[in-house]
Design an enzyme around this catalytic site. Structure first.
Site, PDB file in Angstrom:
ATOM      1  N   GLU A   1       0.947  -1.117   0.092  1.00 58.48           N
ATOM      2  CA  GLU A   1       0.094   0.162  -0.015  1.00 58.48           C
ATOM      3  C   GLU A   1       0.987   1.152  -0.060  1.00 58.48           C
ATOM      4  O   GLU A   1       1.522   1.752   1.019  1.00 58.48           O
ATOM      5  CB  GLU A   1      -0.860  -0.012   1.306  1.00 58.48           C
TER       6      GLU A   1
ATOM      7  N   GLU B   1      -6.352   4.473   7.469  1.00 56.79           N
ATOM      8  CA  GLU B   1      -5.726   4.078   6.074  1.00 56.79           C
ATOM      9  C   GLU B   1      -5.763   2.461   6.243  1.00 56.79           C
ATOM     10  O   GLU B   1      -5.833   1.778   5.005  1.00 56.79           O
ATOM     11  CB  GLU B   1      -4.257   4.589   5.626  1.00 56.79           C
TER      12      GLU B   1
ATOM     13  N   GLU C   1     -10.511  -2.128   0.442  1.00 59.61           N
ATOM     14  CA  GLU C   1     -10.337  -2.103  -0.933  1.00 59.61           C
ATOM     15  C   GLU C   1      -9.874  -3.505  -1.379  1.00 59.61           C
ATOM     16  O   GLU C   1     -10.117  -4.219  -2.510  1.00 59.61           O
ATOM     17  CB  GLU C   1      -9.093  -1.284  -1.292  1.00 59.61           C
TER      18      GLU C   1
END
Length: 130
Positions: free
Chosen positions: A40, A81, A88
């Site tokens: 990420e 996050e 996601e």
């Protein structure tokens, strides 16, 4: 479906208890942090920001509550996050097809990150400049 039939277990991974569960959870958490750092980009960028801001918070001319707010808002950004990245990854695991609900889930996760970043900015601004 028979309403009296026994329910299947929630997950084959459930069942550990006590210290063993805590130990396993700790290692799963470390694996999650490693995965986020490896895969990420946004999380890596925010970790760099946190690596600057958290030590800086200790040197700011504010009391313990102010320092806690500075550090807490920074950690909150990282937490949000991580959750966004989990959403996601889950959406992508379910399907890589374009779908309105998948877009909505990803957009909402992104909005949460934006709010966490705005919160960070607001808290740092208020604590430092009153």
């Amino acid at each position: 479906m028979d309403p009296h039939a026994p329910l299947p277990p929630e997950s084959p991974f459930k069942g550990k208890t006590g210290i063993k569960r805590i130990w396993n959870a700790f290692h799963y958490s470390l694996a999650g942090l490693r995965a986020a750092l490896r895969h990420e980009d946004a999380f890596r960028q925010e970790c760099l920001l946190a690596a600057i801001l958290i030590p800086l918070a200790f040197f700011m001319p504010t009391d313990g509550t102010g320092k806690a707010l500075l550090i807490g808002s920074t950690l909150l950004m990282l937490i949000v996050e991580l959750l966004n990245s989990a959403v996601e990854a889950t959406v992508d695991r379910v399907s890589l097809e374009r779908h309105q609900l998948a877009k909505r889930a990803k957009d909402i996760g992104s909005a949460a990150v934006l709010l966490a970043l705005l919160n960070l900015t607001l808290v740092w601004g208020l604590v430092l400049f009153g």
